[in-house]
Write an enzyme that holds these catalytic residues in place. Structure first.
Site, short mmCIF file in Angstrom:
data_model
loop_
_atom_site.label_atom_id
_atom_site.label_comp_id
_atom_site.label_asym_id
_atom_site.label_seq_id
_atom_site.Cartn_x
_atom_site.Cartn_y
_atom_site.Cartn_z
N ASP A 146 0.81 -1.22 0.00
CA ASP A 146 0.00 0.00 0.00
C ASP A 146 0.85 1.28 0.00
O ASP A 146 0.38 2.33 -0.41
CB ASP A 146 -0.96 0.00 1.19
CG ASP A 146 -2.14 -0.95 0.94
OD1 ASP A 146 -2.42 -1.25 -0.24
OD2 ASP A 146 -2.76 -1.39 1.91
N TYR A 158 -10.14 -1.04 2.33
CA TYR A 158 -9.73 -0.96 3.74
C TYR A 158 -9.54 0.46 4.23
O TYR A 158 -9.17 1.35 3.46
CB TYR A 158 -8.39 -1.70 3.93
CG TYR A 158 -8.57 -3.06 4.55
CD1 TYR A 158 -8.86 -3.18 5.91
CD2 TYR A 158 -8.45 -4.22 3.80
CE1 TYR A 158 -9.03 -4.42 6.49
CE2 TYR A 158 -8.62 -5.46 4.38
CZ TYR A 158 -8.91 -5.56 5.73
OH TYR A 158 -9.08 -6.79 6.29
#
Ligand code: CU
Length: 639
Positions: free
Chosen positions: A305, A389
């Site tokens: 990420d 998320y």
């Protein structure tokens, strides 16, 4: 009566060499690069940020001193398929370096994801694939990028790729991540912005339930809890001047970068008249989430990420009374987008204080009188939404000299769609036709330590048994074993909860009152070991997860545990490679890299939106102070 205003100072004393680039500086940097590097309009800015000055500059800085400003830039030249890095002197208004970096790719950039969605939705094979799945209305489809990784194919070595995964969204505002349009995956060349092919693994049902979580979709809600007000009538206990925060005896500077998000600089503790440094720079350095699923193309899913995504630019604007309560101070963030335009993120960083229960307490058995102090903590936090998320990155500062890192994980599971109950062993049915795929989250935190100065050493401490015998006649004896981590190769270490293993960073040149070195220890929280097989593409690329702790001698260009450029990397760069040089770590400027991992086996309760999970670690003083540093905390009735 009119107030008398003081004349404004000529120099802003809050300015500091580590301050993030201002909107004006971002604009100037982009303009200088555009002009001097002669960029065409398909070039995208991956990174525009402060080029942090050397530590000696920061150490020697006094408020009001002139500040020299430099910017760092990375761009993806999509036409040429090349990455360039440059530095800009903002003092002189010119590009001072510009270089092509062969064999690497930048992270995916926000604008590309938007372009990709349009591109994919116009592709006939994709439209045909949707039709096979009973979907005709493209406005009910959300397209998201999934990284390709590097599984050894030719195109992974030569092209800049992104896969598109799609979800069915019945109406705007519906949960966009639970109804996977399974098995349909266009593969896109990002530089050319063209669909190379549409992979179709076969039709699966669209999960029937909306998975909506907003209160407007619920027929019934529980009663609101009793009113709870958190007020600080005299204002919060911290002070903010520019990026500098002082609270109780702590001081720190808050920075921000497009990749790392929030960064904490020059963390120190005022001990009497002395400002004692503890950490030079603390930041999340990577977050990678590998999945266990083998079905269709889900085996590819292990996005980095930070290294492949756009973690910092996923930062949320926070709203008072929602994410945090009480007397809040917010800090705004400014970054350049892919086109080089300045984007502001108001209220991106939240500062507030929290009551944290009992700090210390004792009831004197003779007098029956009780002494108690309540714990107050400073919370410095920000939230990031990375696709499905949501991650909270929280740093806590306590009155007893402790610092805590806590990641909060919430949002929506990454869901696949399955035939009825045909879920693989690598997923869990969380709703009809919805598989919540098993995965891990690994948060790597880089801690450039500075315990009472730069020259630090790292000592591993764990419990040591003493065999029964003359030294242990009653079987009760046990002690601790201390091992100095002398050099980098031997400093790749793992947690050992049954022995309470921890690592302390000590300054040998500074002694506490009992004659030991001053220090801070890293105390692991819960953690997991990697589940992917040795030699697998994920383990090659994310080599740092093999050990929970790595220690390196500080090096300017080592900020990320897998190296600077990760998209489609084959692995090999980063901590496992750097530490082969085996540099000494005693009385050196040391950097700790700690990975906190969490295995996530999805529960029914994680659907349709996950209650927060936590993972983190603590930094605690160990012989740094001569006694309980919070002895002088004020009794509760005197607040
Ligand atoms: Cu998870």
């Amino acid at each position: 009566m009119a107030t008398v205003r003081e004349p404004l100072p000529q120099t802003d004393l809050s300015q500091h060499p580590l301050d993030p680039l201002t909107p004006e500086e971002l604009r100037a940097t982009v303009a200088i690069v555009r002009k001097e590097a002669k960029l065409d309009d398909r070039v995208l800015f991956e990174t525009v940020m402060l080029r942090e000055p050397e530590k000696s500059v920061v150490r020697g800085f006094t408020a009001g001193d002139p500040i020299s400003r430099e910017a760092f830039v990375a761009v993806q030249d999509r036409n040429a398929g090349k990455v360039f890095e440059g530095t800009v002197s903002l003092d002189d208004g010119r590009l001072t370096s510009w270089a092509h970096l062969p064999g690497v790719q930048t992270r995916s950039i926000g604008e590309e994801m938007e372009e990709m969605e349009q591109l994919v939705k116009a592709h006939p094979e994709y439209i045909e694939g949707l039709k096979k799945r009973g979907i005709e209305d493209l406005s009910k489809v959300m397209v998201e990028g999934l990284t390709q990784g590097n599984f050894g194919t030719e195109e992974e070595q030569t092209k800049r790729l992104m896969r598109a995964h799609s979800f069915y969204v019945e109406a705007p505002g519906h949960n966009p991540h639970v109804r996977a349009i399974e098995g349909l995956a266009p593969v896109v060349d990002l530089n050319k912005m063209e669909v190379l092919r549409v992979e179709d693994f076969g039709v699966r049902p669209i999960p029937p339930e909306t998975g909506n979580y907003g209160s407007e979709f619920l027929s019934e809600q529980r009663d609101a809890p009793a009113r709870l007000d958190i007020t600080q009538p005299n204002g919060p206990g911290f002070r903010v001047e520019g990026q500098q925060i002082t609270w109780e005896k702590w001081s720190l500077r808050v920075g921000f970068t497009p990749r790392e998000g929030m960064v904490l600089n020059t963390i120190g503790y005022r001990d009497g008249d002395e400002e004692r440094p503890v950490v030079y720079r603390a930041s999340l350095a990577e977050l990678v989430v590998p999945y266990a699923e083998t079905d269709n193309d889900h085996f590819r899913n292990h996005s980095f990420d930070l290294g492949e995504g756009v973690f910092g630019t996923c930062v949320n604007s926070l709203r008072l009374g929602c994410d945090c309560v009480g007397e809040i101070h917010y800090m705004d963030i400014h970054m350049a987008n892919g086109k080089g335009e300045v984007v502001s993120y108001p209220n991106a960083i939240c500062l507030h204080e929290e009551d944290y229960g009992v700090l210390w307490k004792h009831t004197d058995p003779m007098t029956k009188s009780t002494s108690v102090r309540r714990s107050r903590r400073l919370v410095v936090s920000s939230f990031y939404t990375v696709g499905n998320y949501d991650y909270g990155i929280f740093w806590y500062f306590y009155q007893d000299g402790s610092i805590e890192f806590e990641a909060k994980l919430t949002g929506i599971l990454y869901c696949a769609a399955v035939e009825d109950d045909k879920v693989t062993p690598y997923g869990r049915l969380v709703a009809p036709n919805v598989s919540g795929m098993i995965h891990e989250h690994y948060f790597n935190v880089r801690l450039d330590m500075n315990v009472d100065g730069e020259a630090n050493s790292v000592v591993e401490v764990e419990a040591q048994h003493v065999p029964s015998g003359p030294d242990n006649p009653h079987g009760n004896a046990h002690t601790t074993k201390e091992t100095v981590l002398g050099s980098e190769l031997g400093a790749a270490r793992d947690i050992k909860p049954e022995l309470g293993r921890y690592w302390k960073v000590v300054n040998q040149s500074r002694k506490n009152r009992m004659g030991g070195p001053t220090g801070y220890r890293l105390v692991p929280g819960s953690n997991v070991k990697p589940m992917h097989q040795p030699g697998s593409p994920f383990m090659k690329r994310a080599g740092f997860v093999e050990h929970d702790l790595w220690v390196t001698q500080y090096a300017d260009n080592e900020r990320f545990p897998c190296g600077n450029y990760i998209p489609q990397s084959a692995g090999g760069d980063g901590l496992p490679d750097w530490t082969q040089r085996d540099l000494p770590l005693q009385d050196e400027d040391v950097v700790l890299w700690y990975t906190a991992g969490l295995m996530h086996v999805p529960r029914l309760e994680d659907y349709p939106i996950m209650p927060v999970e936590y993972v983190g670690f603590k930094l605690q003083p160990v012989g740094f102070f001569d006694h309980n540093p919070a002895l002088d905390a004020v009794p509760p009735h005197k607040h």
